[in-house]
Design a protein around this motif. Structure first.
Motif, mmCIF file in Angstrom:
data_model
loop_
_atom_site.group_PDB
_atom_site.id
_atom_site.type_symbol
_atom_site.label_atom_id
_atom_site.label_comp_id
_atom_site.label_asym_id
_atom_site.label_seq_id
_atom_site.Cartn_x
_atom_site.Cartn_y
_atom_site.Cartn_z
ATOM 1 N N HIS A 271 -24.774 103.886 -35.516
ATOM 2 C CA HIS A 271 -24.744 103.389 -34.140
ATOM 3 C C HIS A 271 -25.116 101.906 -34.064
ATOM 4 C CE1 HIS A 271 -25.100 103.160 -29.849
ATOM 5 N NE2 HIS A 271 -26.406 103.007 -29.868
ATOM 6 N N ARG A 272 -26.081 101.473 -34.894
ATOM 7 C CA ARG A 272 -26.581 100.115 -34.800
ATOM 8 C C ARG A 272 -25.689 99.100 -35.520
ATOM 9 N NH1 ARG A 272 -31.777 98.558 -33.984
ATOM 10 N NH2 ARG A 272 -32.451 100.711 -34.290
ATOM 11 N N ALA A 273 -25.126 99.481 -36.664
ATOM 12 C CA ALA A 273 -24.483 98.482 -37.524
ATOM 13 C C ALA A 273 -23.011 98.723 -37.822
ATOM 14 C CB ALA A 273 -25.242 98.403 -38.853
ATOM 15 N N MET A 274 -22.460 99.839 -37.424
ATOM 16 C CA MET A 274 -21.067 100.162 -37.754
ATOM 17 C C MET A 274 -20.216 100.277 -36.488
ATOM 18 S SD MET A 274 -20.734 100.443 -41.104
ATOM 19 C CE MET A 274 -21.861 99.079 -41.390
ATOM 20 N N PRO A 275 -18.896 100.091 -36.618
ATOM 21 C CA PRO A 275 -18.134 99.641 -37.786
ATOM 22 C C PRO A 275 -18.463 98.192 -38.137
ATOM 23 C CG PRO A 275 -16.693 100.655 -36.149
ATOM 24 C CD PRO A 275 -17.998 100.397 -35.482
ATOM 25 N N PHE A 276 -18.303 97.874 -39.396
ATOM 26 C CA PHE A 276 -18.618 96.528 -39.856
ATOM 27 C C PHE A 276 -17.798 95.494 -39.084
ATOM 28 C CE2 PHE A 276 -17.948 92.967 -42.874
ATOM 29 C CZ PHE A 276 -19.275 92.586 -43.020
ATOM 30 N N GLY A 277 -18.512 94.539 -38.483
ATOM 31 C CA GLY A 277 -17.846 93.508 -37.693
ATOM 32 C C GLY A 277 -17.646 93.890 -36.247
ATOM 33 N N SER A 278 -17.933 95.137 -35.910
ATOM 34 C CA SER A 278 -17.780 95.585 -34.515
ATOM 35 C C SER A 278 -18.896 96.568 -34.175
ATOM 36 C CB SER A 278 -16.400 96.238 -34.312
ATOM 37 O OG SER A 278 -16.199 96.545 -32.945
ATOM 38 N N ASN A 279 -20.097 96.242 -34.598
ATOM 39 C CA ASN A 279 -21.228 97.141 -34.396
ATOM 40 C C ASN A 279 -21.542 97.336 -32.912
ATOM 41 O OD1 ASN A 279 -22.082 94.317 -34.583
ATOM 42 N ND2 ASN A 279 -24.132 95.113 -34.210
ATOM 43 N N LEU A 280 -22.155 98.443 -32.590
ATOM 44 C CA LEU A 280 -22.527 98.847 -31.235
ATOM 45 C C LEU A 280 -21.311 99.086 -30.340
ATOM 46 C CD1 LEU A 280 -25.594 96.499 -30.546
ATOM 47 C CD2 LEU A 280 -25.611 98.913 -31.162
ATOM 48 N N SER A 281 -20.137 99.267 -30.969
ATOM 49 C CA SER A 281 -18.940 99.542 -30.171
ATOM 50 C C SER A 281 -18.702 101.044 -30.001
ATOM 51 C CB SER A 281 -17.707 98.891 -30.823
ATOM 52 O OG SER A 281 -17.475 99.442 -32.116
ATOM 53 N N LEU A 282 -19.402 101.872 -30.762
ATOM 54 C CA LEU A 282 -19.219 103.325 -30.683
ATOM 55 C C LEU A 282 -20.101 103.917 -29.594
ATOM 56 C CD1 LEU A 282 -19.306 104.133 -34.508
ATOM 57 C CD2 LEU A 282 -17.274 104.047 -33.037
ATOM 58 N N THR A 283 -19.561 104.862 -28.843
ATOM 59 C CA THR A 283 -20.339 105.569 -27.834
ATOM 60 C C THR A 283 -21.231 106.602 -28.523
ATOM 61 O OG1 THR A 283 -18.713 107.327 -27.522
ATOM 62 C CG2 THR A 283 -18.422 105.294 -26.228
ATOM 63 N N PRO A 284 -22.243 107.123 -27.822
ATOM 64 C CA PRO A 284 -23.065 108.178 -28.422
ATOM 65 C C PRO A 284 -22.244 109.374 -28.897
ATOM 66 C CG PRO A 284 -24.173 107.281 -26.511
ATOM 67 C CD PRO A 284 -22.805 106.654 -26.542
ATOM 68 N N ASP A 285 -21.255 109.817 -28.089
ATOM 69 C CA ASP A 285 -20.435 110.958 -28.496
ATOM 70 C C ASP A 285 -19.660 110.651 -29.772
ATOM 71 O OD1 ASP A 285 -21.311 112.456 -26.391
ATOM 72 O OD2 ASP A 285 -19.536 112.158 -25.149
ATOM 73 N N GLN A 286 -19.112 109.445 -29.867
ATOM 74 C CA GLN A 286 -18.372 109.061 -31.063
ATOM 75 C C GLN A 286 -19.292 108.988 -32.281
ATOM 76 O OE1 GLN A 286 -16.724 105.369 -29.567
ATOM 77 N NE2 GLN A 286 -14.701 106.301 -29.218
ATOM 78 N N CYS B 10 -13.721 103.633 -40.235
ATOM 79 C CA CYS B 10 -14.613 103.566 -41.392
ATOM 80 C C CYS B 10 -13.913 103.675 -42.746
ATOM 81 C CB CYS B 10 -15.662 104.683 -41.318
ATOM 82 S SG CYS B 10 -16.388 104.932 -39.674
ATOM 83 N N ALA B 11 -12.763 104.357 -42.778
ATOM 84 C CA ALA B 11 -12.117 104.681 -44.060
ATOM 85 C C ALA B 11 -11.659 103.455 -44.826
ATOM 86 C CB ALA B 11 -10.925 105.610 -43.821
ATOM 87 N N GLN B 12 -11.338 102.373 -44.146
ATOM 88 C CA GLN B 12 -10.844 101.192 -44.843
ATOM 89 C C GLN B 12 -11.888 100.616 -45.803
ATOM 90 O OE1 GLN B 12 -10.010 98.028 -42.080
ATOM 91 N NE2 GLN B 12 -11.724 98.575 -40.738
ATOM 92 N N CYS B 13 -13.173 100.891 -45.551
ATOM 93 C CA CYS B 13 -14.232 100.439 -46.462
ATOM 94 C C CYS B 13 -14.796 101.591 -47.291
ATOM 95 C CB CYS B 13 -15.378 99.789 -45.684
ATOM 96 S SG CYS B 13 -14.937 98.249 -44.845
ATOM 97 N N HIS B 14 -14.997 102.736 -46.662
ATOM 98 C CA HIS B 14 -15.702 103.835 -47.316
ATOM 99 C C HIS B 14 -14.776 104.907 -47.881
ATOM 100 C CE1 HIS B 14 -19.563 102.282 -45.947
ATOM 101 N NE2 HIS B 14 -19.066 102.173 -44.724
ATOM 102 N N GLY B 15 -13.468 104.716 -47.740
ATOM 103 C CA GLY B 15 -12.534 105.721 -48.243
ATOM 104 C C GLY B 15 -12.389 106.881 -47.278
#
Length: 259
Positions: free
Chosen positions: A158-173, A110-115
């Motif tokens: 969970h639905r839209a991030m990371p940008f360009g790779s949405n839904l790639s994060l697990t619930p724990d992440q 996330c930091a590459q976009c949001h710092g």
């Protein structure tokens, strides 16, 4: 005259004889009026019944034509689509994540976009800070200053991030990243572990300023039964520009057909 009398006498004798034997015969000439009366009575009864009987129900509509395309959705397919999270925590999956785990995941994804600290990189959204700026000329609408519920953060990450790779994060992440974002906004301590169980206990500062749409009551006095739909105002003039937000280009507007 005598012939008619003889005929009537013969008929009477025959009827008497048949009556003695248990049989009965009606005079055809006398039977006609009786049959007509019976027919008229039946017609009257039918008319009376028609008045008291409800009209037959309308014919049921024909069943919709089956197109026979596709198949019923499987339960696991529905579960994969139904991922929204409500303000009360309904829809949250089992899992947990700590602020420490979230920091590492945030730096990676996330930091590459949001710092690194949610301050925003370039023109990407700022996620932290901004408390008390909503009434200023340049409000900072962040998670800590503007967003109403923590569930909004979880649902969006969970639905839209990371940008360009949405839904790639697990619930724990996702839990871990949300915990880190809450910590960046000074809403939870550094050793906090976010989970489905304690999620509803997390309150965001601006929640009270969100309310249900109440235009049915608050604006009803201004509604008109016959609103103006033609030539409602005079010539429109621009009296101010949004230069304070730096969204209005400098110089005169372009001339000609913009299409």
């Amino acid at each position: 005259m005598w012939k008619s009398a003889e005929t009537l006498l013969a008929s009477a004798l025959l009827a008497g004889a048949l009556a003695v034997s248990g049989m009965a015969v009606a005079d055809p000439q006398l039977a006609k009026p009786a049959a007509k009366a019976e027919k008229d009575k039946a017609g009257a009864d039918k008319a009376r019944q028609a008045v008291n009987v409800a009209a037959p129900a309308a014919t049921a509509p024909a069943a919709a034509k089956v197109i026979a395309l596709g198949r019923p959705a499987l339960q696991e397919e529905i579960a994969a689509w139904n991922i929204d999270v409500r303000a009360d925590g309904e829809g949250l999956p089992p899992g947990k994540g700590s602020v420490k785990e979230g920091e590492e995941l945030f730096l990676q994804n996330c930091a590459q976009c949001h710092g690194e600290f949610g301050e925003g990189a370039g023109r990407w959204p700022v996620l932290a800070g901004g408390r008390g700026t909503l009434k200023s000329e340049r409000p900072e609408k962040t998670i800590g200053s503007f967003w109403p519920y923590a569930s909004t953060v979880y649902d969006y990450v969970h639905r839209a991030m990371p940008f360009g790779s949405n839904l790639s994060l697990t619930p724990d992440q996702t839990y871990a990243i949300v915990a880190y974002l809450l910590n960046l906004n000074d809403l939870v301590p550094e050793d906090f572990v976010l989970s489905k169980d304690n999620f509803p206990k997390v309150d965001l500062p601006n929640e009270a300023n969100f309310y249900d749409d109440d235009r049915e009551t608050s604006e009803k006095a201004f509604w008109k039964k016959n609103p103006c739909m033609k030539d409602c105002s005079g010539e429109v003039h621009v009296t101010a520009r949004a230069q304070i937000l730096n969204v209005t280009p400098d110089g005169d507007p372009p001339k000609g057909n913009l299409e």
